[in-house]
Scaffold this motif. Structure first.
Motif, PDB file in Angstrom:
ATOM      1  N   THR A 112      43.626  30.139  32.155  1.00  0.00           N
ATOM      2  CA  THR A 112      43.321  30.147  30.716  1.00  0.00           C
ATOM      3  C   THR A 112      42.392  29.008  30.332  1.00  0.00           C
ATOM      4  O   THR A 112      41.409  29.203  29.592  1.00  0.00           O
ATOM      5  N   ARG A 113      42.678  27.805  30.793  1.00  0.00           N
ATOM      6  CA  ARG A 113      41.876  26.650  30.393  1.00  0.00           C
ATOM      7  C   ARG A 113      40.467  26.704  30.971  1.00  0.00           C
ATOM      8  O   ARG A 113      39.520  26.217  30.337  1.00  0.00           O
ATOM      9  N   ILE A 114      40.315  27.272  32.145  1.00  0.00           N
ATOM     10  CA  ILE A 114      38.968  27.414  32.712  1.00  0.00           C
ATOM     11  C   ILE A 114      38.167  28.395  31.873  1.00  0.00           C
ATOM     12  O   ILE A 114      37.013  28.132  31.501  1.00  0.00           O
ATOM     13  N   ARG A 115      38.779  29.529  31.547  1.00  0.00           N
ATOM     14  CA  ARG A 115      38.079  30.536  30.749  1.00  0.00           C
ATOM     15  C   ARG A 115      37.713  29.997  29.365  1.00  0.00           C
ATOM     16  O   ARG A 115      36.668  30.333  28.809  1.00  0.00           O
ATOM     17  N   LEU A 159      39.147  24.565  42.100  1.00  0.00           N
ATOM     18  CA  LEU A 159      38.721  25.239  40.878  1.00  0.00           C
ATOM     19  C   LEU A 159      37.288  25.765  40.953  1.00  0.00           C
ATOM     20  O   LEU A 159      36.886  26.617  40.156  1.00  0.00           O
ATOM     21  N   VAL A 160      36.526  25.253  41.919  1.00  0.00           N
ATOM     22  CA  VAL A 160      35.093  25.570  41.977  1.00  0.00           C
ATOM     23  C   VAL A 160      34.808  27.066  42.120  1.00  0.00           C
ATOM     24  O   VAL A 160      33.952  27.598  41.397  1.00  0.00           O
ATOM     25  N   PRO A 161      35.467  27.803  43.011  1.00  0.00           N
ATOM     26  CA  PRO A 161      35.148  29.234  43.146  1.00  0.00           C
ATOM     27  C   PRO A 161      35.355  30.017  41.844  1.00  0.00           C
ATOM     28  O   PRO A 161      34.503  30.833  41.471  1.00  0.00           O
ATOM     29  N   ARG A 162      36.472  29.776  41.167  1.00  0.00           N
ATOM     30  CA  ARG A 162      36.742  30.516  39.927  1.00  0.00           C
ATOM     31  C   ARG A 162      35.769  30.114  38.822  1.00  0.00           C
ATOM     32  O   ARG A 162      35.276  30.970  38.070  1.00  0.00           O
ATOM     33  N   LEU A 163      35.465  28.841  38.744  1.00  0.00           N
ATOM     34  CA  LEU A 163      34.519  28.357  37.737  1.00  0.00           C
ATOM     35  C   LEU A 163      33.132  28.956  37.974  1.00  0.00           C
ATOM     36  O   LEU A 163      32.464  29.405  37.038  1.00  0.00           O
ATOM     37  N   SER A 164      32.720  28.990  39.236  1.00  0.00           N
ATOM     38  CA  SER A 164      31.420  29.583  39.585  1.00  0.00           C
ATOM     39  C   SER A 164      31.376  31.064  39.229  1.00  0.00           C
ATOM     40  O   SER A 164      30.384  31.578  38.692  1.00  0.00           O
ATOM     41  N   GLU A 165      32.471  31.760  39.505  1.00  0.00           N
ATOM     42  CA  GLU A 165      32.556  33.195  39.215  1.00  0.00           C
ATOM     43  C   GLU A 165      32.431  33.463  37.710  1.00  0.00           C
ATOM     44  O   GLU A 165      31.692  34.358  37.281  1.00  0.00           O
ATOM     45  N   LEU A 166      33.141  32.671  36.923  1.00  0.00           N
ATOM     46  CA  LEU A 166      33.137  32.878  35.476  1.00  0.00           C
ATOM     47  C   LEU A 166      31.793  32.530  34.838  1.00  0.00           C
ATOM     48  O   LEU A 166      31.365  33.160  33.874  1.00  0.00           O
TER      49      LEU A 166
END
Length: 394
Positions: free
Chosen positions: A40-43, A80-87
């Motif tokens: 949630t916080r990344i999004r 966190l990098v892969p998910r952040l990059s994806e988003l």
């Protein structure tokens, strides 16, 4: 609190090729294998970052994760990098530190529209001490500052308050701006129902502002014991028994309805496979502990919620991580979703509450999801947030 300048007021001329230090809140839960269990916080950080890279800024992200004591690999932001990059739709680079020569080099190599994630700022004790020299080192990496970490805006740390002294402009990100606007709109003077699973001291300052206060979660047993009830081995804060008594008396004097659960789901141990049974809240057996509100409490709480127009929920009703003790939390989440559909303002104000409504798939039904529980509470209490005060006025 004065209206703060927004990142949305910055144009391509302000941002293209500029280094922007962005404080985000990426303090997400990870499992034992370092997989993100709730993003949630990344999004929530994505809109501000996309705006900046869309105008050709060089984005430098800073965040904390957990409460490390020095450099502790389990609190690294690397997972966190892969998910952040994806988003974001761009490759996010990762630094091994948040200051130092390597970081300076990586920043110098960032292209327009590039993103660099710094390592956990709390690996340095100077972060939480708001050390000026540490703040200057962080600030030296950038040309301007954006604070989009509303969840930490109540902390005067180097990356949330200190850097703003050395970078201009210093502005609010979209997430921070959204929260400030939401609370300003709804709560200049308000009459609401609160569900709080926070320490009793928080409640005292809110008694002037609420009509109805429902208490669930671990704090209720302090109130039970203060009334002389048997609480078994349930969680009790012995040093707050007098405070609990005082708060109940003050609520009565101010005409605030303070509701406690009438029954609880008790367990013989704190575990997912514990034996459980529903017992009156006034008589939890020896050796047993309350881990959720019971069916009668769900019914009475739901009926009370029907009388409200604005609801703030901070904290689950029980240990919702265990399915056996999640019924109370899930029932309240469904009730709030139902009321939201009828025009009631429903604000979910805290990490555990957010996780609970996400778990049951109802987050989109709520009026507002706040990832910053502590900051939200302090705004409601009428306190100033250092991380917001430090920003430029609009």
């Amino acid at each position: 609190m004065a209206t703060k300048k927004s990142v949305g007021s910055l144009t391509e001329a302000d941002l293209k090729g500029k280094r922007v230090f962005v404080r985000v809140d990426l303090n997400v839960p990870l499992d034992d294998n370092f997989n993100i269990t709730d993003d949630t916080r990344i999004r929530a950080a994505v809109p501000t970052i996309k705006y900046l890279i869309g105008y050709g800024a060089k984005v430098i992200l800073a965040s904390h994760l957990g409460r490390p004591k020095g450099v502790m690999p389990k609190f690294s932001l690397k997972p966190l990098v892969p998910r952040l990059s994806e988003l974001l739709g761009v490759e996010v680079k990762m630094a091994n530190d948040c200051i130092g020569e390597e970081v300076v080099k990586l920043v110098s190599e960032l292209p327009a529209g590039g993103v660099l994630l710094l390592e956990n700022v709390r690996f340095y004790k100077e972060e939480e001490k708001n050390d000026p020299d540490f703040a200057k080192k962080l600030a030296s990496l950038a040309d301007l500052y954006v604070n989009d970490a509303f969840g930490t805006a109540h902390r005067a740390h180097a990356s949330t308050e200190g850097v703003a002294k050395y970078l201009k402009p210093s502005v609010a990100g979209f997430l921070t701006q959204k929260y400030l606007a939401e609370f300003d709109t709804n709560f200049n003077r308000f009459s609401i129902l609160n569900l709080f699973n926070q320490y009793p001291t928080v409640i005292e300052s809110l008694l002037e502002k609420v009509d109805l206060l429902l208490l669930g979660g671990g704090m209720i047993f302090t109130f039970y014991k203060a009334q002389g009830h048997a609480v078994g081995s349930s969680l009790v804060e012995e040093d707050k028994l007098d405070l609990a008594t005082s708060l109940m008396e003050k609520a009565k004097a101010k005409g605030v309805s303070l509701l406690l659960p009438s029954d609880v789901v008790a367990a013989d141990k704190f575990a997912a496979d514990a034996n459980s049974k529903v017992v009156p809240a006034s008589g939890i057996p020896d050796g047993w502990m309350g881990l959720d509100i019971g069916p009668d409490s769900i019914k009475s709480f739901s009926e009370a919620l029907d009388t409200t127009k604005t609801i703030i929920w901070n904290g689950p009703m029980g240990v919702f991580e265990f399915d056996k003790f999640a019924a109370g939390t899930e029932a309240i989440a469904k009730k709030l979703a139902e009321l939201s559909g009828k025009g009631v303002t429903t604000i979910i104000g805290g990490g555990d509450s957010v996780a609970a409504v996400e778990k049951v798939g109802l987050a989109e039904k709520m009026s507002h999801i706040s990832t910053g529980g502590g900051a939200s509470l302090e705004l409601l209490e009428g306190k100033q947030l250092p991380g917001v005060l430090a920003l430029d006025d609009a």
